[in-house]
Design a protein around this motif. Structure first.
Motif, mmCIF file in Angstrom:
data_model
loop_
_atom_site.group_PDB
_atom_site.id
_atom_site.type_symbol
_atom_site.label_atom_id
_atom_site.label_comp_id
_atom_site.label_asym_id
_atom_site.label_seq_id
_atom_site.Cartn_x
_atom_site.Cartn_y
_atom_site.Cartn_z
ATOM 1 N N ASN A 111 -89.967 52.456 -63.039
ATOM 2 C CA ASN A 111 -88.614 52.882 -62.916
ATOM 3 C C ASN A 111 -87.870 51.641 -63.674
ATOM 4 O O ASN A 111 -86.590 51.099 -63.134
ATOM 5 C CB ASN A 111 -88.465 52.499 -61.220
ATOM 6 N N MET A 112 -88.188 51.628 -64.906
ATOM 7 C CA MET A 112 -87.243 50.738 -65.919
ATOM 8 C C MET A 112 -87.352 51.614 -67.138
ATOM 9 O O MET A 112 -88.280 52.211 -67.544
ATOM 10 C CB MET A 112 -87.908 49.540 -65.571
ATOM 11 N N GLN A 113 -86.405 50.901 -68.186
ATOM 12 C CA GLN A 113 -86.541 51.207 -69.543
ATOM 13 C C GLN A 113 -86.581 49.657 -70.090
ATOM 14 O O GLN A 113 -85.794 48.759 -69.733
ATOM 15 C CB GLN A 113 -85.322 51.824 -69.964
ATOM 16 N N ALA A 114 -87.493 49.264 -71.082
ATOM 17 C CA ALA A 114 -87.230 48.173 -71.593
ATOM 18 C C ALA A 114 -86.037 48.016 -72.677
ATOM 19 O O ALA A 114 -85.851 49.068 -73.124
ATOM 20 C CB ALA A 114 -88.653 47.886 -72.387
ATOM 21 N N GLY A 115 -85.784 46.870 -73.117
ATOM 22 C CA GLY A 115 -84.479 46.507 -73.871
ATOM 23 C C GLY A 115 -84.400 45.217 -73.733
ATOM 24 O O GLY A 115 -84.946 44.258 -73.055
ATOM 25 N N ALA A 116 -83.337 44.684 -74.762
ATOM 26 C CA ALA A 116 -82.721 43.543 -74.914
ATOM 27 C C ALA A 116 -81.449 43.208 -74.728
ATOM 28 O O ALA A 116 -80.868 42.152 -74.698
ATOM 29 C CB ALA A 116 -83.364 42.756 -76.322
ATOM 30 N N GLY A 117 -80.939 44.189 -73.890
ATOM 31 C CA GLY A 117 -79.450 44.141 -73.834
ATOM 32 C C GLY A 117 -79.158 43.853 -72.348
ATOM 33 O O GLY A 117 -80.008 43.329 -71.406
ATOM 34 N N ALA A 118 -77.892 43.691 -72.012
ATOM 35 C CA ALA A 118 -77.452 43.490 -70.677
ATOM 36 C C ALA A 118 -77.808 44.661 -69.961
ATOM 37 O O ALA A 118 -77.899 45.805 -70.066
ATOM 38 C CB ALA A 118 -75.855 43.417 -70.566
ATOM 39 N N ASP A 165 -78.697 59.549 -73.598
ATOM 40 C CA ASP A 165 -79.994 60.044 -73.377
ATOM 41 C C ASP A 165 -80.660 59.161 -72.572
ATOM 42 O O ASP A 165 -81.579 59.366 -71.958
ATOM 43 C CB ASP A 165 -80.688 59.890 -75.009
ATOM 44 N N ASN A 166 -80.204 57.671 -72.521
ATOM 45 C CA ASN A 166 -81.269 56.848 -71.940
ATOM 46 C C ASN A 166 -80.756 57.024 -70.401
ATOM 47 O O ASN A 166 -81.637 56.866 -69.467
ATOM 48 C CB ASN A 166 -80.741 55.399 -72.196
ATOM 49 N N PHE A 167 -79.610 57.339 -70.015
ATOM 50 C CA PHE A 167 -78.999 57.934 -68.788
ATOM 51 C C PHE A 167 -79.578 58.831 -68.350
ATOM 52 O O PHE A 167 -80.312 58.726 -67.156
ATOM 53 C CB PHE A 167 -77.535 57.855 -68.735
ATOM 54 N N GLU A 168 -79.904 59.790 -69.164
ATOM 55 C CA GLU A 168 -80.270 61.172 -68.617
ATOM 56 C C GLU A 168 -81.804 60.947 -68.500
ATOM 57 O O GLU A 168 -82.427 61.585 -67.246
ATOM 58 C CB GLU A 168 -80.021 62.284 -69.505
ATOM 59 N N ALA A 169 -82.533 60.241 -68.895
ATOM 60 C CA ALA A 169 -83.945 59.987 -69.016
ATOM 61 C C ALA A 169 -84.195 59.200 -67.548
ATOM 62 O O ALA A 169 -85.028 59.509 -66.795
ATOM 63 C CB ALA A 169 -84.621 59.332 -70.126
ATOM 64 N N ALA A 170 -83.104 58.033 -67.119
ATOM 65 C CA ALA A 170 -83.325 57.466 -65.974
ATOM 66 C C ALA A 170 -83.363 58.322 -64.815
ATOM 67 O O ALA A 170 -83.862 58.498 -63.778
ATOM 68 C CB ALA A 170 -82.482 56.188 -66.036
#
Length: 302
Positions: A160-167, A236-241
């Motif tokens: 239930n997560m996407q990795a990344g380095a942002g806020a 894309d990231n929003f739709e994947a989540a």
């Protein structure tokens, strides 16, 4: 000029005035935490949350009822104690110089509401390293989901997560009975005072004290009702989540009926969130399929 000495009635009047300003301050800040969390009252030093491993589900009734022993998993959240204190100088009482203390009392009341917002949204932002009921981080790549409804069998890992380095930005389902996060409250915000001239505080420091007190904490609920990302907030990231949450299943392969309804962002992702959800058309003029798809909660507390 003779020294002003306050009698008890005047102390009571001062307390009443400051408490009224405190109560006014409680209403100044919006309780944004209520947009994403539910309130749980606490009656002891801590709450133990024993969550069922899946949401309750109906089946066609053929033959006798099926009395399933659903696996329970639990974690404990201790109540923390918070305070804010305003000291009224005894010399200000003697000189009848009390006007600015009303503003301080009102600010203290406002801070009590701010505290709840801060606890809930900071807990969401910290969910990538905060443990929930299944022993995993609230936002994690390997939540165990079992093939059998009683929590047995070889678990598969669900993310239930996407990795990344942002806020961080958080997608939530807040319209189901189970909540993604709870505000656990042991003692509601209360206003106290210390005004007796015989008290040690007055004797030693020459001040009268007024202040607020609150006990409680934030508690993670069902990870299935939340999806956290530190990747860029793109379509894309929003739709994947969004799609990942709709596909969440409980133990035994039961669909959970999760439909995201709220996107939570802090200041760093606000512009991207508004572009994603509030623009009817994309930059190229085509229809934005994510227009008003979920509600937007933009908070300074995350």
């Amino acid at each position: 000029m003779p020294t002003k000495v306050m009698n008890q009635a005047e102390f009571d009047a001062l307390k009443t005035t400051l408490k009224a300003r405190w109560n006014a301050g409680l209403a100044l800040s919006k309780e944004d935490w209520k947009l994403v969390a539910k309130l749980v009252t606490s009656s002891s030093a801590a709450n133990t949350y024993a969550w069922l491993s899946q949401f309750p589900a109906f089946r066609e009734w053929v033959g006798a009822r099926q009395h399933q022993k659903v696996k329970e998993q639990a974690y404990t959240v201790k109540n923390r104690k918070f305070e804010t204190t305003v000291d009224v100088q005894r010399t200000d009482v003697e000189d009848d110089n009390l006007g600015h203390y009303g503003t301080l009392a009102e600010s203290a009341g406002q801070a009590a509401t701010d505290l709840k917002n801060d606890l809930i949204f900071q807990a969401l932002a910290a969910g990538f390293a905060g443990t929930c009921y299944d022993g995993q981080y609230f936002f994690d790549t390997d939540h165990p989901v079992f093939p059998n409804a009683d929590g047995t069998g070889e678990a598969v890992s669900v993310s239930n997560m996407q990795a990344g380095a942002g806020a961080p930005w958080i997608l939530l389902c807040t319209k189901r009975a189970p909540a993604p996060i709870y505000l656990q409250e042991r003692i509601a915000a209360q206003f106290d005072s210390l005004t007796s001239p015989q008290s040690g505080k007055v004797f030693d420091e020459d001040v009268y004290s007024f202040g607020g007190r609150w006990r409680g904490d934030a508690a993670y609920g069902f990870w299935q009702c939340a999806f956290g990302s530190k990747a860029a907030l793109t379509a894309d990231n929003f739709e994947a989540a969004y799609m990942a949450m709709m596909k969440f299943q409980g133990d035994g392969g039961k669909r959970l009926g999760i439909v995201p309804d709220t996107l939570v962002v802090g200041p760093d992702n606000l512009a991207a969130a508004e572009k994603l959800l509030k623009a009817a058309q994309n930059a190229n003029g085509s229809s934005n399929t994510n227009y008003q798809k979920v509600g937007l909660v933009a908070t300074a507390w995350m």
